[in-house]
Structures are given as C-alpha cells and as structure tokens.
Design an enzyme around this catalytic site. Structure first.
Site, PDB file in Angstrom:
ATOM      1  CG  HIS A   1      -0.901  -1.760  -7.983  1.00  0.00           C
ATOM      2  ND1 HIS A   1       0.095  -2.308  -8.750  1.00  0.00           N
ATOM      3  CD2 HIS A   1      -0.683  -2.203  -6.720  1.00  0.00           C
ATOM      4  CE1 HIS A   1       0.875  -3.058  -7.989  1.00  0.00           C
ATOM      5  NE2 HIS A   1       0.414  -3.007  -6.758  1.00  0.00           N
TER       6      HIS A   1
ATOM      7  CG  ASP B   1      -1.779  -1.239   1.324  1.00  0.00           C
ATOM      8  OD1 ASP B   1      -2.442  -1.579   0.330  1.00  0.00           O
ATOM      9  OD2 ASP B   1      -1.757  -1.880   2.384  1.00  0.00           O
TER      10      ASP B   1
END
Length: 432
Positions: A42, A14
């Site tokens: 993503h 992340d």
C-alpha cells in the site's frame, strides 16, 4: 454515533487503497487489517514523501490512530520487524500503537522456500505469487498444523512444534522439489530473537473492536489485494489465499457482520492485473502500453509490470454482488487524459454466443470470452490534481456517469493524483 467502514479493492488489486485509507483515517480511532500478509503493497504519498506499507495498517502514519492486525492476517515476524524499524527510524511510534491477534498464523522461512519451489516447478503455469510464503502459511492454518503468534508465549513448546513441522516441509523440499532444506536452528534463533517484541503487542482484537463500536468510535477496515483475487470468488486458481471480499472482515477480525455500515469499493478508471489469470479487457497495443506508462503500473511489492486494460463493468458487477458495495472511489482518473476515446466493457460474449453481464467464477470459464465495449469520446484536458468536480472536462464527467449507470453504484470519491490532497469526496462514507 460511530461508523464502521470497509475499504477494499473491487478489481484485481493495486487500485490505490492505501491512499484512500490514509485519507479517511483522519476521522477514525482504529484501522484494521483483516486478511492477507506482506504481499500487499500500500503506497502512500504525503507531502511528496513516499511510504510503502506491506503488513502494518496504513493508519500508522496518523499519531492518534491505533492499528490492529486481525486473526485473518498471516504475519511474517521478519517482515513485521523490518517494517516497524523502518517506520521507527522516521520517528513514528509503532509498537505503542500496533496490536496483533494471537490467532494470526506465522509465516516462516519454510513457507517461503515452499512457495518458490512450487512456482519453479509449475514453470509457465505458475500462479504468479509474490513468493513470500502467503499461500503455504494459509495451508498450514487450514490443516491445523500452523504456528501462530500465540505460540510465541511458550518458547519450549514452540521449538518442539517447529521441529516437527520443519521435518514435514524439508522432506518435501528435498525429496520432491530437489531443493535445499531449511535450517531448523537458524529459523528458531531468528524467531526467538524478536518473539518478545511481537508478544508484547498481542491483544484481544475482537473485544477492542466491540468496545470501540459501543463507545461510538469510527473504525476503518483496510482490505488487501482485490475482489477478483478472492480464494473462493476470484478467478481460481489464479487467486490469492485469503478472502479479499467484505465477508473476510468478520472472519478475519472477529467483528460482527451486522455492525458494518458502509463498504467502499476502490476502482481504477481502467483495469490492471499482476501475474497470471484471465483478464478480458487486457490491451496488447500501444494504448495499453501508454496506460501502463502514464499510470506507472509496476507492483509496489514485486516491481512486476502490471497488465493493463479498459474498465470492466462485468467484473465489477460481480464485485458489487459479493461485497454489497455502498459506493466507489475511482482512482487514477488522470491516467486516461489525452486519449481520443475511452471504452467500457459492458458485457461478455461467451464462446457459445451467449451474452452475459456478470463475470464467471473459475478461470477455465473465462476461456474464449470476448469483451463487448461501449466507446465514449475521450478528453484532451488535464485532470491531474483537480479537486473540484465542476472543473473536470465534460467528457470525463460523462465517462464517470456512464460507469455509475452500468454498475448501479455511485462514485463517492474521485482521485486525480497520488497525494491524499488530490482527491474529491463527493459523499463522505462516515456520513452516508
């Protein structure tokens, strides 16, 4: 001369890899996924429009880029088709520009069922998986019983293999986990309905990459998750099921390791983690809550809130060792705006009083570890969307420089917002 650049997460995932892959894709011919599956989320924001890619490489939004899915990626046919259709509904040509290794293991409904059953059985000791069948699919690969993309070419043989493996899974699901079995005919019909689409994109990824290198083309390798979640080097057992470190590029795509030129480690200006497992700098106070709020720290795939903490240079030093990181890209710098002070964890104090500068490996070795912090003055000025490093507040610059000093790696790219234009490239990875 072409360069081969790896972009990977240097923390627990992340970190903002998708945006940076998208940013650097302007100058490449190929973008390659080499590990993980559709557990990776993503997020890209381009001209204010948000796109979340889970399986297809982030380069797909660039019309002149060919996207490759290497053998190290586990592929859910259902998830792949759904993502393809979403992109194609927006006018993006996907199947003409997406190539897949025939050696990719398939994720099928019985993997998902097993993932959920195991997590439920573990209760409070659950790993915190995304529940998408990633781990069980990798298990089948290692056990040499898994179905792969290449198996879709022979539909009769596929059906027979599926029948045998489903008997194996359903026996466990019904008799041990006491849950419903997975239906054979539905599973087979659903896969066969899209098999021809998938086999139509199969290619020799290794040869494509080798030819591109010899022709002087730029290649970008897109990592998923983060270093500290690596199956071998992460906080085991609170890890993912693939090699998220730079070594995974070679094994997961068939690209020779000596041909990699630059490894870009993506780091947040602080740290986050999703799911269970050690997190030495985790904050349980108002500061942690404020970082989570300002950083919008919720998983792109699961929607789960992320745990937040101060920057951990000890864990990062381990990531540098594992990946031979050439330079960092620091994201979400603007989230730290407004704090009176900011902290960097520079060492750990072990339960026996020993001071260490490198993170332990197994999760059990993190028990009782205390962070040793350096405290720096914060900054009140707004850094959001700043694209000139000279306009950053001095205390912000001091924070960046101190992280470079304690890690020994330069910060080559700075990100001050979600859009790809809100970025400062201080040293170009393709020119380094």
């Amino acid at each position: 001369m072409g360069k081969s650049v790896v972009i990977l997460g240097a923390q627990w995932g992340d970190e903002g890899k998708g945006k940076i892959v998208d940013l650097l894709t302007d100058r490449v011919k190929y973008v390659v996924r080499y590990q993980g599956g559709h557990n990776a989320g993503h997020t890209l924001i381009i001209n204010g429009e948000k796109t979340v890619l889970r399986l297809i490489p982030s380069g797909m939004l660039h019309p002149n880029v060919t996207c490759l899915i290497g053998n190290g990626v586990v592929v859910s046919p259902e998830a792949l088709m759904k993502e393809m259709c979403e992109l194609e509904s927006r006018g993006i040509k996907v199947r003409e520009r997406l190539l897949i290794s025939e050696a990719c293991p398939l994720i099928l409904p019985y993997h998902v069922a097993m993932d959920h059953a195991r997590e439920a059985a573990l209760g409070k000791k659950a790993i915190g998986t995304t529940g998408r069948g990633i781990g069980p699919a990798y298990e089948d690969k290692v056990a040499r019983r898994g179905l792969r993309v290449g198996d879709l070419f022979n539909k009769e043989a596929f059906a027979e293999k599926l029948k045998n493996i489903l008997e194996y899974y359903n026996f466990q699901l019904v008799n041990y986990y006491k849950v419903e079995p997975v239906d054979y005919q539905k599973t087979l019909d659903d896969v066969m309905a899209i098999a021809d689409v998938i086999t139509g994109m199969v290619a020799d990824i290794t040869t494509i990459l080798d030819t591109a290198r010899k022709n002087g083309e730029h290649i970008l390798f897109e990592g998923a998750q983060g270093t500290m979640l690596d199956i071998d080097h992460g906080t085991y057992p609170y890890v993912t099921s693939s090699n998220t470190t730079a070594g995974g590029v070679a094994t997961g795509s068939g690209f020779g390791p000596r041909n990699l030129d630059y490894v870009l480690g993506i780091i947040k200006a602080y740290c986050t983690r999703v799911g269970g497992g050690p997190f030495t700098t985790e904050l349980f106070d108002d500061v942690g809550a404020e970082i989570a709020r300002k950083g919008n720290e919720f998983g792109a795939v699961t929607g789960r809130p992320r745990r937040c903490g101060w920057f951990d240079a000890v864990a990062i030093r381990r990531a540098i060792q594992l990946n031979s990181i050439s330079g960092f890209c620091m994201t979400k710098l603007d989230v730290l705006d407004g704090f009176d002070e900011v902290k960097i964890c520079v060492a750990y104090k072990m339960p026996n009083g020993e001071i260490v500068e490198y993170a332990p490996l197994a999760a059990k070795d993190w028990e009782g570890v205390e962070p040793i912090y350096e405290t720096l003055p914060g900054w009140k000025e707004n850094t959001f969307r700043i694209t000139d490093v000279n306009k950053l507040p001095q205390n912000c610059i001091n924070y960046i420089k101190r992280i470079e000093e304690v890690t020994g790696v330069p910060i080559d790219i700075l990100s001050t917002g979600p859009d790809r234009v809100e970025t400062m490239i201080l040293r170009d990875p393709f020119a380094a």
